[in-house]
Design a protein around this motif. Structure first.
Motif, PDB file in Angstrom:
ATOM      1  N   ALA A   5       0.845  -1.189   0.000  1.00 32.39           N
ATOM      2  CA  ALA A   5       0.000   0.000   0.000  1.00 32.39           C
ATOM      3  C   ALA A   5       0.885   1.245   0.000  1.00 32.39           C
ATOM      4  O   ALA A   5       2.063   1.176   0.355  1.00 32.39           O
ATOM      5  CB  ALA A   5      -0.910  -0.002   1.225  1.00 32.39           C
ATOM      6  N   PRO A   6       0.310   2.393  -0.378  1.00 32.88           N
ATOM      7  CA  PRO A   6       1.079   3.641  -0.325  1.00 32.88           C
ATOM      8  C   PRO A   6       1.556   3.935   1.099  1.00 32.88           C
ATOM      9  O   PRO A   6       0.882   3.583   2.080  1.00 32.88           O
ATOM     10  CB  PRO A   6       0.066   4.694  -0.787  1.00 32.88           C
ATOM     11  CG  PRO A   6      -0.937   3.941  -1.595  1.00 32.88           C
ATOM     12  CD  PRO A   6      -1.022   2.586  -0.940  1.00 32.88           C
ATOM     13  N   ALA A   7       2.711   4.577   1.204  1.00 32.24           N
ATOM     14  CA  ALA A   7       3.313   4.868   2.510  1.00 32.24           C
ATOM     15  C   ALA A   7       2.358   5.618   3.425  1.00 32.24           C
ATOM     16  O   ALA A   7       2.299   5.330   4.633  1.00 32.24           O
ATOM     17  CB  ALA A   7       4.599   5.658   2.325  1.00 32.24           C
ATOM     18  N   GLU A   8       1.580   6.552   2.880  1.00 27.45           N
ATOM     19  CA  GLU A   8       0.671   7.312   3.746  1.00 27.45           C
ATOM     20  C   GLU A   8      -0.391   6.413   4.396  1.00 27.45           C
ATOM     21  O   GLU A   8      -0.922   6.728   5.450  1.00 27.45           O
ATOM     22  CB  GLU A   8       0.016   8.488   3.018  1.00 27.45           C
ATOM     23  CG  GLU A   8      -0.615   8.190   1.694  1.00 27.45           C
ATOM     24  CD  GLU A   8       0.343   8.244   0.500  1.00 27.45           C
ATOM     25  OE1 GLU A   8      -0.138   7.946  -0.597  1.00 27.45           O
ATOM     26  OE2 GLU A   8       1.537   8.549   0.651  1.00 27.45           O
ATOM     27  N   CYS A   9      -0.683   5.273   3.807  1.00 30.07           N
ATOM     28  CA  CYS A   9      -1.635   4.321   4.401  1.00 30.07           C
ATOM     29  C   CYS A   9      -1.051   3.647   5.640  1.00 30.07           C
ATOM     30  O   CYS A   9      -1.781   3.167   6.499  1.00 30.07           O
ATOM     31  CB  CYS A   9      -2.045   3.261   3.384  1.00 30.07           C
ATOM     32  SG  CYS A   9      -3.034   3.916   2.033  1.00 30.07           S
ATOM     33  N   PHE A  10       0.265   3.604   5.739  1.00 30.88           N
ATOM     34  CA  PHE A  10       0.920   2.969   6.876  1.00 30.88           C
ATOM     35  C   PHE A  10       1.009   3.891   8.085  1.00 30.88           C
ATOM     36  O   PHE A  10       1.226   3.434   9.203  1.00 30.88           O
ATOM     37  CB  PHE A  10       2.325   2.498   6.496  1.00 30.88           C
ATOM     38  CG  PHE A  10       2.329   1.198   5.749  1.00 30.88           C
ATOM     39  CD1 PHE A  10       2.491   0.000   6.415  1.00 30.88           C
ATOM     40  CD2 PHE A  10       2.160   1.181   4.377  1.00 30.88           C
ATOM     41  CE1 PHE A  10       2.491  -1.207   5.728  1.00 30.88           C
ATOM     42  CE2 PHE A  10       2.160  -0.012   3.680  1.00 30.88           C
ATOM     43  CZ  PHE A  10       2.323  -1.212   4.356  1.00 30.88           C
ATOM     44  N   SER A  11       0.848   5.179   7.879  1.00 28.82           N
ATOM     45  CA  SER A  11       0.919   6.121   8.995  1.00 28.82           C
ATOM     46  C   SER A  11      -0.204   5.803   9.983  1.00 28.82           C
ATOM     47  O   SER A  11      -1.372   5.756   9.616  1.00 28.82           O
ATOM     48  CB  SER A  11       0.796   7.546   8.476  1.00 28.82           C
ATOM     49  OG  SER A  11       0.993   8.451   9.526  1.00 28.82           O
ATOM     50  N   GLY A  12       0.165   5.535  11.228  1.00 32.07           N
ATOM     51  CA  GLY A  12      -0.811   5.160  12.244  1.00 32.07           C
ATOM     52  C   GLY A  12      -1.119   3.676  12.286  1.00 32.07           C
ATOM     53  O   GLY A  12      -1.945   3.243  13.096  1.00 32.07           O
ATOM     54  N   SER A  13      -0.483   2.885  11.439  1.00 33.82           N
ATOM     55  CA  SER A  13      -0.736   1.441  11.467  1.00 33.82           C
ATOM     56  C   SER A  13      -0.196   0.845  12.770  1.00 33.82           C
ATOM     57  O   SER A  13       0.759   1.347  13.351  1.00 33.82           O
ATOM     58  CB  SER A  13      -0.106   0.756  10.257  1.00 33.82           C
ATOM     59  OG  SER A  13       1.292   0.948  10.226  1.00 33.82           O
ATOM     60  N   VAL A  14      -0.840  -0.202  13.216  1.00 31.02           N
ATOM     61  CA  VAL A  14      -0.446  -0.866  14.460  1.00 31.02           C
ATOM     62  C   VAL A  14       0.214  -2.197  14.115  1.00 31.02           C
ATOM     63  O   VAL A  14      -0.327  -2.983  13.341  1.00 31.02           O
ATOM     64  CB  VAL A  14      -1.677  -1.084  15.369  1.00 31.02           C
ATOM     65  CG1 VAL A  14      -1.296  -1.876  16.615  1.00 31.02           C
ATOM     66  CG2 VAL A  14      -2.291   0.258  15.757  1.00 31.02           C
ATOM     67  N   TRP A  15       1.388  -2.420  14.703  1.00 25.90           N
ATOM     68  CA  TRP A  15       2.190  -3.611  14.440  1.00 25.90           C
ATOM     69  C   TRP A  15       2.318  -4.414  15.731  1.00 25.90           C
ATOM     70  O   TRP A  15       2.649  -3.867  16.774  1.00 25.90           O
ATOM     71  CB  TRP A  15       3.578  -3.207  13.968  1.00 25.90           C
ATOM     72  CG  TRP A  15       3.602  -2.512  12.644  1.00 25.90           C
ATOM     73  CD1 TRP A  15       3.019  -1.312  12.326  1.00 25.90           C
ATOM     74  CD2 TRP A  15       4.232  -2.963  11.456  1.00 25.90           C
ATOM     75  NE1 TRP A  15       3.254  -0.998  11.023  1.00 25.90           N
ATOM     76  CE2 TRP A  15       4.000  -2.003  10.462  1.00 25.90           C
ATOM     77  CE3 TRP A  15       4.971  -4.094  11.141  1.00 25.90           C
ATOM     78  CZ2 TRP A  15       4.478  -2.126   9.166  1.00 25.90           C
ATOM     79  CZ3 TRP A  15       5.463  -4.228   9.854  1.00 25.90           C
ATOM     80  CH2 TRP A  15       5.215  -3.243   8.879  1.00 25.90           C
ATOM     81  N   LYS A  16       2.083  -5.710  15.637  1.00 26.67           N
ATOM     82  CA  LYS A  16       2.247  -6.595  16.787  1.00 26.67           C
ATOM     83  C   LYS A  16       3.344  -7.600  16.468  1.00 26.67           C
ATOM     84  O   LYS A  16       3.299  -8.261  15.432  1.00 26.67           O
ATOM     85  CB  LYS A  16       0.952  -7.332  17.097  1.00 26.67           C
ATOM     86  CG  LYS A  16       1.063  -8.212  18.323  1.00 26.67           C
ATOM     87  CD  LYS A  16      -0.259  -8.817  18.711  1.00 26.67           C
ATOM     88  CE  LYS A  16      -0.075  -9.616  19.997  1.00 26.67           C
ATOM     89  NZ  LYS A  16      -1.361 -10.076  20.522  1.00 26.67           N
ATOM     90  N   PHE A  17       4.318  -7.708  17.366  1.00 26.72           N
ATOM     91  CA  PHE A  17       5.449  -8.611  17.200  1.00 26.72           C
ATOM     92  C   PHE A  17       5.365  -9.731  18.236  1.00 26.72           C
ATOM     93  O   PHE A  17       5.185  -9.467  19.427  1.00 26.72           O
ATOM     94  CB  PHE A  17       6.769  -7.860  17.357  1.00 26.72           C
ATOM     95  CG  PHE A  17       6.966  -6.804  16.319  1.00 26.72           C
ATOM     96  CD1 PHE A  17       7.573  -7.105  15.115  1.00 26.72           C
ATOM     97  CD2 PHE A  17       6.522  -5.505  16.532  1.00 26.72           C
ATOM     98  CE1 PHE A  17       7.748  -6.132  14.138  1.00 26.72           C
ATOM     99  CE2 PHE A  17       6.694  -4.526  15.559  1.00 26.72           C
ATOM    100  CZ  PHE A  17       7.305  -4.845  14.370  1.00 26.72           C
ATOM    101  N   ILE A  18       5.490 -10.973  17.773  1.00 28.75           N
ATOM    102  CA  ILE A  18       5.457 -12.148  18.640  1.00 28.75           C
ATOM    103  C   ILE A  18       6.806 -12.868  18.463  1.00 28.75           C
ATOM    104  O   ILE A  18       6.959 -13.703  17.572  1.00 28.75           O
ATOM    105  CB  ILE A  18       4.273 -13.073  18.269  1.00 28.75           C
ATOM    106  CG1 ILE A  18       2.964 -12.276  18.271  1.00 28.75           C
ATOM    107  CG2 ILE A  18       4.204 -14.269  19.223  1.00 28.75           C
ATOM    108  CD1 ILE A  18       1.799 -12.987  17.619  1.00 28.75           C
TER     109      ILE A  18
END
Length: 159
Positions: A55-68
């Motif tokens: 997706a475009p970079a601006e779509c990633f702004s505010g995205s939530v990432w969970k690491f396990i």
């Protein structure tokens, strides 16, 4: 001669153990949820950047990432309502041994719910520039008009 070989073997094992301990500590710090709050570039201008062939970079702004870390998987959620493709995506990650210059990388590969690659087994390498208990920074260098172009992603820990 035997003493020198033994000493070299001990030093080599100790240095490998320190590197492994650093990677384990980084994974423990990484565990949990992070918000990707800022994406910047190493030069000014308007750029159409598509991250991770997704997706475009601006779509990633505010995205939530969970690491396990115990199984090297995670999930990120693109939640910008103005973006066409929103929702959760799964990934597999690792932090390999550092480069010869001491830099650590973060390797990332998109997968599906069944843990199978969704990108023909292709992945992405970012430089893990900074990681502490509250903030993390990745950089990715790509080519733009034949010159290096650096994308910087700044995360803040949510929990």
């Amino acid at each position: 001669m035997k003493k020198i070989i033994l000493l070299l073997a001990v030093v080599l094992m100790a240095s490998c153990n320190t590197t492994q301990q650093t990677v384990i500590a980084a994974k423990k710090t990484l565990k949990g949820e992070w918000s990707l709050d800022e994406i910047t570039y190493d030069r000014s201008g308007i750029f159409e950047v598509n991250l991770y062939n997704d997706a475009p970079a601006e779509c990633f702004s505010g995205s939530v990432w969970k690491f396990i870390p115990n199984n090297n998987t995670g999930k990120y959620v693109v939640n910008q309502s103005s973006c066409v493709s929103t929702g959760a995506r799964n990934f597999r990650f690792t932090i390999p041994k550092p480069e010869s210059n001491g830099d650590y990388s973060f390797l990332f590969k998109p997968i599906n719910e069944k843990k199978k690659s969704t990108n023909n087994n292709a992945g992405y390498r970012m430089l893990l520039k900074h990681l502490d208990t509250t903030t993390m920074t990745w950089t990715m260098t790509v080519s733009l008009e034949g010159k290096p172009f650096v994308i910087t992603m700044n995360f803040n820990k949510l929990q």
